[in-house]
Write a protein that holds these residues in place. Structure first.
Motif, mmCIF file in Angstrom:
data_model
loop_
_atom_site.group_PDB
_atom_site.id
_atom_site.type_symbol
_atom_site.label_atom_id
_atom_site.label_comp_id
_atom_site.label_asym_id
_atom_site.label_seq_id
_atom_site.Cartn_x
_atom_site.Cartn_y
_atom_site.Cartn_z
ATOM 1 N N TYR A 295 -54.736 25.119 14.935
ATOM 2 C CA TYR A 295 -55.147 24.060 15.697
ATOM 3 C C TYR A 295 -54.318 23.888 16.709
ATOM 4 C CZ TYR A 295 -58.949 23.821 12.125
ATOM 5 O OH TYR A 295 -59.830 24.103 11.307
ATOM 6 N N ALA A 296 -52.984 24.273 16.695
ATOM 7 C CA ALA A 296 -51.889 24.367 17.725
ATOM 8 C C ALA A 296 -50.942 23.292 17.661
ATOM 9 C CB ALA A 296 -52.517 24.459 19.185
ATOM 10 N N THR A 297 -51.212 22.388 16.765
ATOM 11 C CA THR A 297 -49.971 21.362 16.495
ATOM 12 C C THR A 297 -48.725 22.175 16.222
ATOM 13 O OG1 THR A 297 -51.397 19.373 15.839
ATOM 14 C CG2 THR A 297 -49.387 19.641 14.780
ATOM 15 N N SER A 298 -47.518 21.503 16.622
ATOM 16 C CA SER A 298 -46.369 22.452 16.623
ATOM 17 C C SER A 298 -45.256 21.456 16.242
ATOM 18 C CB SER A 298 -46.351 23.415 17.701
ATOM 19 O OG SER A 298 -45.124 24.024 17.418
ATOM 20 N N PRO A 299 -44.850 21.366 15.066
ATOM 21 C CA PRO A 299 -43.412 20.681 14.881
ATOM 22 C C PRO A 299 -42.477 21.772 14.888
ATOM 23 C CG PRO A 299 -44.798 20.969 12.662
ATOM 24 C CD PRO A 299 -45.480 21.730 13.712
ATOM 25 N N TRP A 300 -41.247 21.142 15.455
ATOM 26 C CA TRP A 300 -40.109 22.258 15.494
ATOM 27 C C TRP A 300 -38.847 21.630 15.535
ATOM 28 C CZ3 TRP A 300 -42.577 21.072 19.922
ATOM 29 C CH2 TRP A 300 -41.598 20.990 20.983
ATOM 30 N N VAL A 301 -37.500 22.319 15.017
ATOM 31 C CA VAL A 301 -36.305 21.488 14.773
ATOM 32 C C VAL A 301 -35.621 22.800 15.433
ATOM 33 C CG1 VAL A 301 -34.096 21.202 13.553
ATOM 34 C CG2 VAL A 301 -36.608 20.220 12.761
ATOM 35 N N ASP A 302 -34.610 22.225 16.425
ATOM 36 C CA ASP A 302 -33.433 23.182 17.095
ATOM 37 C C ASP A 302 -32.317 22.800 16.689
ATOM 38 O OD1 ASP A 302 -31.697 24.350 19.091
ATOM 39 O OD2 ASP A 302 -33.226 24.594 20.375
ATOM 40 N N ASN A 303 -31.522 23.589 15.745
ATOM 41 C CA ASN A 303 -30.331 23.270 15.077
ATOM 42 C C ASN A 303 -29.144 23.400 16.152
ATOM 43 O OD1 ASN A 303 -31.362 23.090 12.601
ATOM 44 N ND2 ASN A 303 -31.425 25.322 12.230
ATOM 45 N N GLN A 304 -29.225 24.172 17.254
ATOM 46 C CA GLN A 304 -28.186 24.031 18.164
ATOM 47 C C GLN A 304 -28.047 22.726 19.032
ATOM 48 O OE1 GLN A 304 -28.531 27.268 21.113
ATOM 49 N NE2 GLN A 304 -26.621 26.598 21.984
ATOM 50 N N THR A 305 -29.221 22.630 19.194
ATOM 51 C CA THR A 305 -29.397 21.063 20.146
ATOM 52 C C THR A 305 -29.582 19.693 19.364
ATOM 53 O OG1 THR A 305 -31.774 21.386 20.435
ATOM 54 C CG2 THR A 305 -30.423 22.458 22.134
#
Length: 345
Positions: A295-305
């Motif tokens: 349904y397009a919900t999107s959690p994310w983590v960016d380890n660089q930033t």
């Protein structure tokens, strides 16, 4: 409330936006992208986005009819949370990612005995891509559903390919029940929602047979606690919730380069435990990981930033596939901007 065209100045919280003292960020392109997205898809009633860095929100905005209390089905974004619950049990010594189906289901057919818990949570178990009829059906128990799934013919030899499915996690969840003597709903509450302070996150059918890979409803702020913990290398509220090495292990390519038979995200660089690897460095280490649902919900983590983010929306993921990648890129560009990311307090 919308941002000025040039700068988002650090200040106290304003309507629909949380801004903390520290570096100021030029999030106007992100706001414009989401405004344009909703304008071009009038069937989507709203959306929200939170971006967290160094333990504090640097952007929090609500669009359309979404508010802080909006709770929606997050579909496969459930996979990351369920994998976190398993990792907690692994770190406590109650399970191992190398545990096999045969240790918990001695009556399983010979070709399934050696399937590991890790393969069940990385879509490399050999179980078919299409979910068994029992998955998410509250008339079954998790045990009877796992037995039904294990009765299916394998689609490929375990470990030899990647095929995205909810079947594996359903079996893995039953293994966790056997290991702990608790129901999956209780495991999830004890290991995830209670310690991470997520009171509005639960399975829509939390009874005997919850849909472990896709049956959770959550708010954006609840889910943000989980991704913030991951961005903070496993710490939460000053305590070590997960070991940093455990998080790194979860983010490794647990498919080990197996060929892809079925995937909703063919652009990913493999899959960890419950999470996609969307960006990697030259050594293959995960730079950005995510768990987007259908349904397009999107959690994310960016380890660089050091960014943790959650985009909450309810539509069809295929409709927004390119927009989601653009959103990740726009947030990343804002945080890495050499001008706006360094000051203007």
């Amino acid at each position: 409330m919308r941002f000025p065209p040039l700068f988002l100045f650090a200040a106290s919280a304003v309507v629909n936006t949380v801004v903390h003292a520290g570096p100021a960020y030029h999030f106007a392109p992100v706001t414009q992208q989401i405004d344009d997205l909703l304008s071009s898809h009038p069937g989507i009633s709203g959306a929200s986005l939170i971006v967290i860095r160094e333990g504090a929100p640097i952007y929090e905005e609500y669009f359309g009819d979404y508010t802080q209390t909006t709770r929606i089905p997050i579909a496969s974004a459930s996979k990351w949370l369920s994998a976190i619950a398993i990792e907690r049990l692994v770190e406590r010594g109650q399970m191992r990612w190398s545990d096999t189906v045969g240790e918990y289901f001695p009556g399983a057919s010979a070709d399934k005995q050696a399937i590991t818990l890790g393969q069940l949570f990385s879509h490399t178990s050999g179980l078919p891509a299409n979910d068994a009829p029992c998955v998410g059906d509250p008339s079954y128990s998790l045990d009877s559903c796992a037995q039904q799934i294990l009765g299916l013919a394998l689609a490929y030899a375990p470990g030899s390919a990647f095929a995205y499915t909810g079947n594996g996690m359903q079996v893995g969840g039953r293994m966790a029940e056997i290991a702990t003597g608790k129901s999956w709903a209780q495991i999830f509450a004890d290991e995830v929602t209670t310690p991470l302070g997520m009171p509005d996150t639960s399975f829509y059918h939390p009874g005997a047979n919850p849909q472990i890979a896709g049956g959770i409803g959550a708010t954006m702020l609840d889910y943000s606690h989980a991704v913030q913990m991951i961005a903070q290398h496993g710490t939460w509220n000053g305590a070590q919730y997960l070991e940093a090495d455990g998080i790194v292990e979860m983010q490794k390519d647990q498919t080990h380069g197996a060929p892809v038979l079925n995937s909703p995200d063919p652009m990913a660089y493999g899959y960890g435990y419950g999470e996609w690897r969307n960006l990697v460095d030259a050594q293959g280490n995960a730079v950005q990981v995510s768990s987007t649902g259908k349904y397009a919900t999107s959690p994310w983590v960016d380890n660089q930033t050091g960014v943790a983010a959650v985009f909450l929306v309810y539509t069809t993921a295929a409709l927004l596939h390119e927009q989601l990648y653009a959103l990740w890129g726009n947030v990343r560009a804002v945080v890495l901007d050499p001008i706006y990311g360094d000051g203007f307090d």
